[in-house]
Design an enzyme around this catalytic site. Structure first.
Site, PDB file in Angstrom:
ATOM      1  N   CYS A  75       9.950  32.471  -0.941  1.00  8.32           N
ATOM      2  CA  CYS A  75       9.995  32.480   0.472  1.00  8.32           C
ATOM      3  C   CYS A  75      10.206  31.449   0.990  1.00  8.32           C
ATOM      4  O   CYS A  75       9.251  30.305   1.020  1.00  8.32           O
ATOM      5  CB  CYS A  75       8.894  33.127   0.579  1.00  8.32           C
ATOM      6  SG  CYS A  75       8.208  33.156   2.458  1.00  8.32           S
ATOM      7  N   ASP A 152       8.306  28.838 -17.570  1.00 13.26           N
ATOM      8  CA  ASP A 152       8.821  27.328 -18.556  1.00 13.26           C
ATOM      9  C   ASP A 152       7.454  26.322 -19.320  1.00 13.26           C
ATOM     10  O   ASP A 152       8.094  25.502 -20.035  1.00 13.26           O
ATOM     11  CB  ASP A 152       9.184  26.891 -16.624  1.00 13.26           C
ATOM     12  CG  ASP A 152      10.322  27.321 -16.129  1.00 13.26           C
ATOM     13  OD1 ASP A 152      11.351  27.810 -16.769  1.00 13.26           O
ATOM     14  OD2 ASP A 152      10.742  27.251 -15.366  1.00 13.26           O
TER      15      ASP A 152
END
Ligand code: F6P
Length: 367
Positions: A75, A152
């Site tokens: 966002c 990750d």
């Protein structure tokens, strides 16, 4: 009665749905109201229908679902102060006084900034008549709890992020599939995996699949010598009778001069210098989708429950915690420390100061 909002933010990760399920159900179990905020921070900025009170049965079946069913977004508005102002107003208007954010490094950094700015944001909302002083009463302290959801595994202060083992497992499964076709044609495959600037997925996948060579950003090979090195390793393996070659390249791989090393660079080398029939496979978003492995379901469920407990334990004096796992135990670390340490490790890696990066990593759970 606490009203707890749950957000999934940044890249989706397997296990996010089980985290949301655990938060919703633990909140209800402990007498709180649970709100799903849709589309990550975008839902906070837009408010209204993007914030929905959740019932126990709303999250039925979510344990094994991949992705995030409440949506996520990177966002842009929340990165701006006006976006965070709108988010703060929407929270107060909806009575939400605590936020559990499940996301990666960037999302948790955003959460930390929101928490730090909160008093200022409230002041500005009153000063500009967006809210009345009586409306902000009882909201002076914002409780934020972080859950680390990212494939990750690049966040400090936790051994494993939610989603990392599911992604690793999918990568290994894909490399196993590639192995079969590579063996059949006696080919080489260069497999590019995700992880951004963190080589955890690439390294673990390399070990777990017995790859010939792995490129990770944390250990950049010599800018002038990496070609010779990989060729000598691969030809040594071929001389021993190996019919297939698999090289795993983290998408953020670099050489010692910080030049990117791409799958195409590696392929060209294997073709030009060794004459190997070589293909590239970019695993892409396959490694992020699908249902979570048992480990991710487990840690997200335990951590979701722990996050609700952390909300209820929170006082204006206690720093916002991030829930992690260390040596198989749930741990709470101040979010601000985890964010700062993650940045320090990344900076040390960028500066190629690997000793410092390692000592920061070693120190992260020190008393
Ligand atoms: O952070 C998760 C991750 O999958 C990284 O490994 C990858 O670099 C990035 O997100 C891809 O982002 P997007 O899905 O927005 O292209």
């Amino acid at each position: 009665r606490k009203k707890i909002g749950i957000i999934t933010s940044g890249g989706d990760a397997p296990g996010m749905n089980s985290a949301v399920r655990a938060v919703v159900r633990a909140a209800i179990h402990k007498g709180c109201d649970a709100f799903a905020i849709y589309e990550g921070y975008e839902g906070l900025v837009q408010g209204g229908h993007m914030m929905k009170q959740m019932k126990w049965e709303d999250v039925r079946g979510w344990l094994s679902e991949g992705g995030t069913l409440i949506g996520t977004a990177r966002c842009a508005a929340f990165r701006e102060r006006w976006g965070r102002l709108k988010a703060a107003k929407n929270m107060i208007v909806n009575g939400i006084d605590a936020l559990i954010v499940c996301g990666g490094d960037g999302s948790l950094t955003g959460a930390d900034l929101f928490r730090a700015e909160w008093p200022d944001l409230l002041k500005e909302l009153v000063d500009t008549n967006e809210l009345t002083p009586s409306q902000i009463e009882g909201y002076e302290h914002l409780t934020i709890v972080g859950l680390v959801g990212s494939i990750d595994n690049d966040m400090s202060s936790t051994d494993a992020t939610i989603g990392a083992y599911s992604s690793l497992s999918r990568i290994c499964q894909s490399v196993d599939f590639i192995d079969a076709t590579a063996y059949s044609h006696s080919r080489a495959f260069v497999v590019e995996v995700m992880g951004r600037h963190c080589g955890w997925l690439a390294l673990m996948a390399g070990i777990a699949t017995g790859a010939d060579y792995v490129f990770i950003p944390e250990q950049p090979p010599s800018a002038t010598g990496w070609g010779d090195e990989i060729c000598s390793v691969v030809s040594a393996h071929r001389k021993k009778g190996k019919r297939k070659t698999v090289v795993i390249v983290c998408e953020g791989a670099i050489d010692s001069d910080l030049n990117p090393i791409s799958a195409v660079d590696v392929k060209d080398l294997l073709v030009d210098r060794l004459g190997l029939d070589t293909r590239i496979t970019t695993l892409g978003h396959v490694q992020r989708g699908g249902s979570a492995v048992a480990f991710d379901r487990l840690i997200s469920t335990l951590q979701g429950y722990e996050a609700v407990e952390a909300v209820l334990d929170s006082t204006p004096e206690t720093p916002s915690p991030m829930i992690g796992i260390h040596e198989n135990k749930l741990v709470r670390t101040p979010l601000v420390d985890a964010v700062a340490l993650t940045k320090q490790v990344a900076t040390a890696i960028k500066a190629r100061d690997f000793n410092r990066a390692m000592s920061l990593r070693d120190a992260e759970f020190a008393e």
